[in-house]
Design an enzyme around this catalytic site. Structure first.
Site, PDB file in Angstrom:
ATOM      1  CG  ASN A   9      -1.821   1.349   1.371  1.00 47.30           C
ATOM      2  OD1 ASN A   9      -1.786   1.918   0.660  1.00 47.30           O
ATOM      3  ND2 ASN A   9      -2.289   1.250   2.656  1.00 47.30           N
ATOM      4  CD1 TRP A  10       3.472   1.134  -2.844  1.00 42.96           C
ATOM      5  CD2 TRP A  10       3.580   2.659  -4.764  1.00 42.96           C
ATOM      6  NE1 TRP A  10       4.166   0.382  -3.974  1.00 42.96           N
ATOM      7  CE2 TRP A  10       4.454   1.315  -5.245  1.00 42.96           C
ATOM      8  CE3 TRP A  10       3.395   3.273  -5.775  1.00 42.96           C
ATOM      9  CZ2 TRP A  10       4.960   1.188  -6.383  1.00 42.96           C
ATOM     10  CZ3 TRP A  10       4.083   3.231  -7.035  1.00 42.96           C
ATOM     11  CH2 TRP A  10       4.935   1.991  -7.352  1.00 42.96           C
ATOM     12  CE  LYS A  11      -0.224   3.022   4.998  1.00 36.50           C
ATOM     13  NZ  LYS A  11      -0.006   3.107   6.488  1.00 36.50           N
ATOM     14  CG  HIS A  95      -5.531   1.169   5.461  1.00 42.93           C
ATOM     15  ND1 HIS A  95      -4.982   2.206   6.257  1.00 42.93           N
ATOM     16  CD2 HIS A  95      -4.481   0.403   5.352  1.00 42.93           C
ATOM     17  CE1 HIS A  95      -3.846   1.988   6.615  1.00 42.93           C
ATOM     18  NE2 HIS A  95      -3.573   0.755   6.140  1.00 42.93           N
ATOM     19  CD  GLU A 165      -3.322  -3.298   7.667  1.00 42.47           C
ATOM     20  OE1 GLU A 165      -2.207  -3.314   7.264  1.00 42.47           O
ATOM     21  OE2 GLU A 165      -3.789  -2.280   7.368  1.00 42.47           O
ATOM     22  N   GLY A 171       2.263   1.540  11.496  1.00 43.62           N
ATOM     23  CA  GLY A 171       3.415   2.890  11.869  1.00 43.62           C
ATOM     24  C   GLY A 171       4.105   2.585  13.038  1.00 43.62           C
ATOM     25  N   GLY A 232       3.012  -1.098   4.642  1.00 45.45           N
ATOM     26  CA  GLY A 232       2.891   0.346   4.201  1.00 45.45           C
ATOM     27  C   GLY A 232       4.263   0.817   3.778  1.00 45.45           C
TER      28      GLY A 232
END
Ligand code: PGA
Length: 249
Positions: A9-11, A95, A165, A171, A232
């Site tokens: 997920n390149w966000k 998400h 998740e 993070g 991420g």
């Protein structure tokens, strides 16, 4: 068992087509020739169409980071049909960063139904905000899993991917232990078995996401029971992403 899946997920980490192409070039160079895991890249919307068309037939599949359940007067939203038209195969739904901006289980359920109707594979994210000693978070998780799949029928259940998740791990510097992930993946399967066929539940792909990186992945592959990972930060680091795919060879 289903083929493991590693989803990047390149966000909003990638901010130009040039940057995206450089990343893909670096990824292609580092990817192993043969891999046991499938690789899915989810770039931001404006890059999705170009990348999915140009890199079709390579070792990557593509997905969107979200999409809306309807077309029409919805400023700023992108429909499932448009994602499909962009040659994407997957769409991440629910998400934690979308849920924090208002996506409830009900909205995720509608999006999941719409994704299936558009013949996309939804990657439905679920995860508790925090853990408590009494284990109340488990009821929260069970409720969220079942409510997010409200409109999924027995046949279409076979097509979905679930990503566990925990919000507290996204993070974070490190992922939780393989044991914590394994126990929760098993718990999610039990919750799913209340609604869906047991044999299908055992075969369902449940990924893990939250702070996975190249250092932690080998232990998670062998001991967590997850059928792959949703990444991420590691997804925009070509060496880390390819290293995670390599860990499956
Ligand atoms: P992270 O993000 O790997 O950077 O922790 C995971 C996610 O948001 O899916």
């Amino acid at each position: 068992m289903a083929k493991p899946l590693v989803v990047g997920n390149w966000k909003s980490y990638v901010n130009s087509l040039k940057e995206a192409k450089q990343l893909l070039h670096a990824l292609e160079k580092s990817m192993p020739r043969e891999a046991r895991a499938g690789a899915v890249l989810c770039p931001p919307f404006p890059l999705l169409d170009t990348l999915a068309r140009n890199y079709r037939g390579t070792c990557f599949s593509f997905g969107a980071q979200d999409a809306f359940y309807e077309s029409g007067a919805h400023t700023g939203e992108v429909s499932m049909a448009l994602v499909k038209d962009a040659k994407a195969k997957y769409v991440i739904l629910g998400h934690a960063e979308r849920r924090a901006r208002g996506d409830t289980d009900m909205i995720v359920a509608k999006k999941t139904g719409a994704a299936l109707d558009a013949r996309l594979t939804p990657i439905v994210c679920v995860g508790e905000l925090a853990r408590d000693k009494e284990g109340h978070y488990l009821a929260e998780l069970e409720q969220s899993v079942l409510a997010s799949l409200e409109y999924v029928g027995p046949q279409s259940f076979k097509k979905i991917v679930i990503a566990y998740e925990p919000v507290w791990a996204i993070g974070a510097p490190l992922p939780p232990s393989a044991r914590v992930i394994r126990e929760t993946v098993i718990f999610i399967r039990k919750a799913l078995a209340q609604r869906f066929d047991r044999a299908d539940v055992l075969k369902a792909r449940i990924l893990y996401g939250g702070a996975v990186n190249g250092d932690s992945v080998a232990g998670l592959i062998s001991e967590s029971c997850a059928d792959g990972f949703l990444l991420g930060r590691a997804s925009v680091d070509a060496e880390a992403f390819a290293g995670i795919i390599r860990a499956y060879t």
